[in-house]
Scaffold this motif. Structure first.
Motif, mmCIF file in Angstrom:
data_model
loop_
_atom_site.group_PDB
_atom_site.id
_atom_site.type_symbol
_atom_site.label_atom_id
_atom_site.label_comp_id
_atom_site.label_asym_id
_atom_site.label_seq_id
_atom_site.Cartn_x
_atom_site.Cartn_y
_atom_site.Cartn_z
ATOM 1 N N ILE A 279 -29.282 -24.192 19.675
ATOM 2 C CA ILE A 279 -31.231 -23.788 20.116
ATOM 3 C C ILE A 279 -31.602 -24.700 20.830
ATOM 4 O O ILE A 279 -32.915 -24.612 21.885
ATOM 5 C CB ILE A 279 -31.665 -24.105 18.469
ATOM 6 N N ASP A 280 -31.074 -26.028 20.656
ATOM 7 C CA ASP A 280 -31.979 -27.428 21.654
ATOM 8 C C ASP A 280 -31.635 -26.572 23.591
ATOM 9 O O ASP A 280 -32.852 -26.640 24.479
ATOM 10 C CB ASP A 280 -30.513 -28.455 21.562
ATOM 11 N N ARG A 281 -30.380 -26.060 23.541
ATOM 12 C CA ARG A 281 -30.573 -25.294 25.072
ATOM 13 C C ARG A 281 -31.418 -24.496 25.571
ATOM 14 O O ARG A 281 -32.149 -24.119 27.153
ATOM 15 C CB ARG A 281 -28.987 -24.233 25.731
ATOM 16 N N ARG A 282 -31.428 -23.537 24.426
ATOM 17 C CA ARG A 282 -32.667 -22.777 24.615
ATOM 18 C C ARG A 282 -34.286 -22.991 24.405
ATOM 19 O O ARG A 282 -35.291 -21.939 24.623
ATOM 20 C CB ARG A 282 -32.226 -21.316 24.065
ATOM 21 N N ASP A 283 -34.449 -24.363 24.165
ATOM 22 C CA ASP A 283 -35.564 -25.081 23.325
ATOM 23 C C ASP A 283 -36.131 -23.837 22.690
ATOM 24 O O ASP A 283 -38.084 -23.503 22.879
ATOM 25 C CB ASP A 283 -37.052 -24.939 24.501
ATOM 26 N N LEU A 284 -35.441 -23.251 20.825
ATOM 27 C CA LEU A 284 -36.252 -22.693 20.402
ATOM 28 C C LEU A 284 -36.999 -23.212 19.323
ATOM 29 O O LEU A 284 -36.052 -24.866 18.905
ATOM 30 C CB LEU A 284 -34.938 -21.354 19.811
ATOM 31 N N ASP A 285 -37.628 -23.324 18.338
ATOM 32 C CA ASP A 285 -38.466 -23.675 17.831
ATOM 33 C C ASP A 285 -37.845 -23.320 16.401
ATOM 34 O O ASP A 285 -38.357 -22.773 15.872
ATOM 35 C CB ASP A 285 -39.913 -23.351 17.548
ATOM 36 N N LEU A 286 -36.533 -23.029 15.908
ATOM 37 C CA LEU A 286 -35.958 -22.773 14.713
ATOM 38 C C LEU A 286 -34.950 -24.225 14.373
ATOM 39 O O LEU A 286 -34.527 -24.615 14.233
ATOM 40 C CB LEU A 286 -34.679 -22.044 15.439
ATOM 41 N N ASP A 287 -34.569 -23.711 12.877
ATOM 42 C CA ASP A 287 -33.641 -24.379 12.390
ATOM 43 C C ASP A 287 -32.261 -23.762 12.292
ATOM 44 O O ASP A 287 -31.807 -23.062 11.919
ATOM 45 C CB ASP A 287 -34.237 -24.284 10.746
ATOM 46 N N HIS A 288 -31.216 -24.520 12.606
ATOM 47 C CA HIS A 288 -30.026 -24.994 12.388
ATOM 48 C C HIS A 288 -29.035 -24.622 11.432
ATOM 49 O O HIS A 288 -28.288 -24.207 11.175
ATOM 50 C CB HIS A 288 -29.113 -25.432 13.556
ATOM 51 N N GLN A 289 -29.287 -25.112 9.728
ATOM 52 C CA GLN A 289 -29.259 -24.906 8.854
ATOM 53 C C GLN A 289 -29.388 -23.433 8.256
ATOM 54 O O GLN A 289 -30.036 -22.313 8.662
ATOM 55 C CB GLN A 289 -30.322 -26.089 7.551
ATOM 56 N N GLN A 290 -28.332 -23.150 7.094
ATOM 57 C CA GLN A 290 -28.428 -21.650 6.233
ATOM 58 C C GLN A 290 -27.322 -21.700 5.087
ATOM 59 O O GLN A 290 -27.213 -22.589 4.813
ATOM 60 C CB GLN A 290 -26.748 -21.385 7.207
ATOM 61 N N ILE A 291 -28.320 -21.059 4.439
ATOM 62 C CA ILE A 291 -28.465 -21.181 2.841
ATOM 63 C C ILE A 291 -27.910 -19.814 2.299
ATOM 64 O O ILE A 291 -28.374 -18.257 3.419
ATOM 65 C CB ILE A 291 -29.017 -21.536 1.799
ATOM 66 N N SER A 292 -26.727 -19.279 1.948
ATOM 67 C CA SER A 292 -26.001 -18.027 1.786
ATOM 68 C C SER A 292 -25.668 -17.713 0.169
ATOM 69 O O SER A 292 -25.627 -18.638 -0.308
ATOM 70 C CB SER A 292 -24.932 -17.524 2.844
ATOM 71 N N PHE A 293 -26.238 -16.287 -0.077
ATOM 72 C CA PHE A 293 -25.195 -16.002 -1.526
ATOM 73 C C PHE A 293 -24.334 -15.546 -1.140
ATOM 74 O O PHE A 293 -23.586 -14.670 -0.284
ATOM 75 C CB PHE A 293 -26.042 -14.890 -1.944
ATOM 76 N N LEU A 294 -23.030 -15.667 -2.129
ATOM 77 C CA LEU A 294 -21.387 -15.494 -1.738
ATOM 78 C C LEU A 294 -20.896 -14.502 -2.964
ATOM 79 O O LEU A 294 -21.236 -14.669 -4.039
ATOM 80 C CB LEU A 294 -21.013 -16.470 -1.325
ATOM 81 N N ILE A 295 -20.364 -13.733 -2.733
ATOM 82 C CA ILE A 295 -19.962 -12.481 -3.407
ATOM 83 C C ILE A 295 -18.515 -12.274 -3.192
ATOM 84 O O ILE A 295 -18.457 -11.272 -2.449
ATOM 85 C CB ILE A 295 -20.508 -11.077 -4.231
ATOM 86 N N GLY A 296 -17.886 -11.825 -4.628
ATOM 87 C CA GLY A 296 -16.269 -11.473 -3.840
ATOM 88 C C GLY A 296 -15.149 -11.509 -5.122
ATOM 89 O O GLY A 296 -15.305 -11.946 -5.840
ATOM 90 N N HIS A 297 -13.779 -11.596 -4.465
ATOM 91 C CA HIS A 297 -12.629 -11.125 -5.188
ATOM 92 C C HIS A 297 -11.663 -12.481 -4.691
ATOM 93 O O HIS A 297 -11.427 -13.574 -3.754
ATOM 94 C CB HIS A 297 -12.425 -10.048 -5.000
ATOM 95 N N HIS A 298 -10.668 -13.119 -5.475
ATOM 96 C CA HIS A 298 -9.601 -13.430 -5.669
ATOM 97 C C HIS A 298 -9.150 -13.082 -5.787
ATOM 98 O O HIS A 298 -8.662 -12.538 -6.564
ATOM 99 C CB HIS A 298 -10.053 -15.440 -6.997
ATOM 100 N N LEU A 299 -7.142 -13.419 -5.702
ATOM 101 C CA LEU A 299 -6.119 -13.003 -5.616
ATOM 102 C C LEU A 299 -5.413 -14.123 -5.814
ATOM 103 O O LEU A 299 -5.237 -15.391 -5.126
ATOM 104 C CB LEU A 299 -5.671 -12.185 -4.098
#
Length: 361
Positions: A279-299
């Motif tokens: 982001i810094d190299r491209r001089d973008l006005d964006l946040d690098h942080q991420q929040i996600s929802f997870l759903i899945g399976h466990h063996l």
């Protein structure tokens, strides 16, 4: 190099602990030789021209048939566990070369009769690649850019028992090699292989004692995990190559649906230093942080947990795609504390490989 060495030590520790037992039965030692041939799946147009070959090689396997009562009670099933050495010639010696892999694996038996047995094997390890990308001398090899990379495989095996010691073994394998996003280019390689080999029970019989299956009680589980890795951002016309930290955590709530299976959902947060650099190299006005929802399976396999989660971004102004997959192999070293490794993947492309520490409630 240090990180990969730590991963290898963890795998050795986990499998050594996994093989322990306390009753009078011995876990028979098994030796298997598995020649194989396959093909490469062209998951990107950029490596499609390199995918028209037939990788071939062999695997030498040392394992223990886990028949002790303590082993059986871990998953209400019989299994094998051990190590293998896998050599693969990618049928393109000038560009792609060969791989030499050391893999730790667990292999539960799904079906057993008098002469036929069906099993599924899950393995993870480290691989050495003798041909990698070089901007000057080998620019075509977009599969691999580091000599040391990670190897994971999932196998379906069918045994036919010739006698008490020897079994014919037919198998289909799905193999994946990637450096976990540490350095680009990193398209990685997905290559199924197939073959027929032989399994030999050394100094003991290949047999399964009769035991009564225990009724499983479903239960809720909760866990939180912190993970991190270092990722290389390649140089460009202005900026040099940079190494950045990626760190994050996720929490899950789940419920077992059988002794081997569970389902879960949760949320994940990532602070992606590599994304911030881009982001810094491209001089973008964006946040690098991420929040996600997870759903899945466990063996669930004793103290081992192999989980596969689908992640959907809730907040991620700078992202490659709207969703991803997270594959995690963890081990419960105490009643509550877990250690493991996790891989974040966009389809067939590995974004980053992390070590993780967790707490299970």
């Amino acid at each position: 190099m240090k990180k990969r060495f730590v991963v290898l030590l963890i795998l050795l520790f986990l499998l050594t602990t996994f093989l322990k037992g306390q009753d009078s039965l011995k876990n028979p030692v098994n030796i298997a030789i598995k020649p194989q041939i396959g093909f490469i799946l062209p998951h990107s147009s950029k490596i499609e021209h390199l995918s028209h070959t037939n990788p071939f090689g062999f695997e030498a396997e040392l394992s223990w048939l886990r028949i002790k009562d303590i082993n059986y009670q871990q998953c209400d099933c019989y299994s094998k566990a051990g190590f293998s050495f896998l050599f693969i010639d990618f049928d393109n010696p000038q560009v792609v070369g060969n791989s030499y892999s050391l893999i730790g694996f667990a292999e539960p038996f799904l079906f057993r009769s008098k002469s036929f047995f069906l099993s599924m094997r899950m393995g993870a390890g480290i691989t050495f690649l003798d041909k990698i990308y070089n901007e000057q001398t080998n620019p075509e090899n977009l599969f691999f850019s580091t000599n040391l990379a990670f190897m994971v495989d999932v196998d379906l095996n069918m045994y036919y028992k010739l006698n008490e010691n020897i079994q014919i073994l037919a198998y289909a394998k799905y193999n994946h090699i990637s450096n976990g996003g540490r350095k680009s280019p990193n398209y990685g390689m997905n290559f199924p292989t197939f073959g027929v080999g032989i399994n030999y029970a050394y100094k003991d019989r290949f047999y399964f004692p009769q035991r009564t299956k225990q009724k499983h009680q479903t239960h809720w589980f909760y866990e939180t995990n912190i993970f991190g890795t270092i990722k290389t951002v390649e140089k460009d016309s202005v900026s040099p190559e940079e190494t950045k930290l990626i760190i994050g955590f996720y929490g899950l709530a789940g419920r077992t649906i059988s002794k081997l299976n569970g389902l879960s959902a949760g949320f994940e947060y990532i602070n992606d230093g590599a994304a911030k650099e881009k982001i810094d190299r491209r001089d973008l006005d964006l946040d690098h942080q991420q929040i996600s929802f997870l759903i899945g399976h466990h063996l669930l396999f004793g103290r081992f947990d192999f989980s596969q989660h689908w992640g959907t971004y809730i907040y991620a102004p700078y992202k490659i795609k709207s969703f991803y997959q997270r594959y995690t192999l963890s081990y419960l070293i105490t009643r509550h504390v877990k250690i493991g490794a996790t891989l974040k993947v966009y389809g067939d492309w590995a974004d980053n490989f992390n070590l993780q520490l967790g707490y299970s409630f």
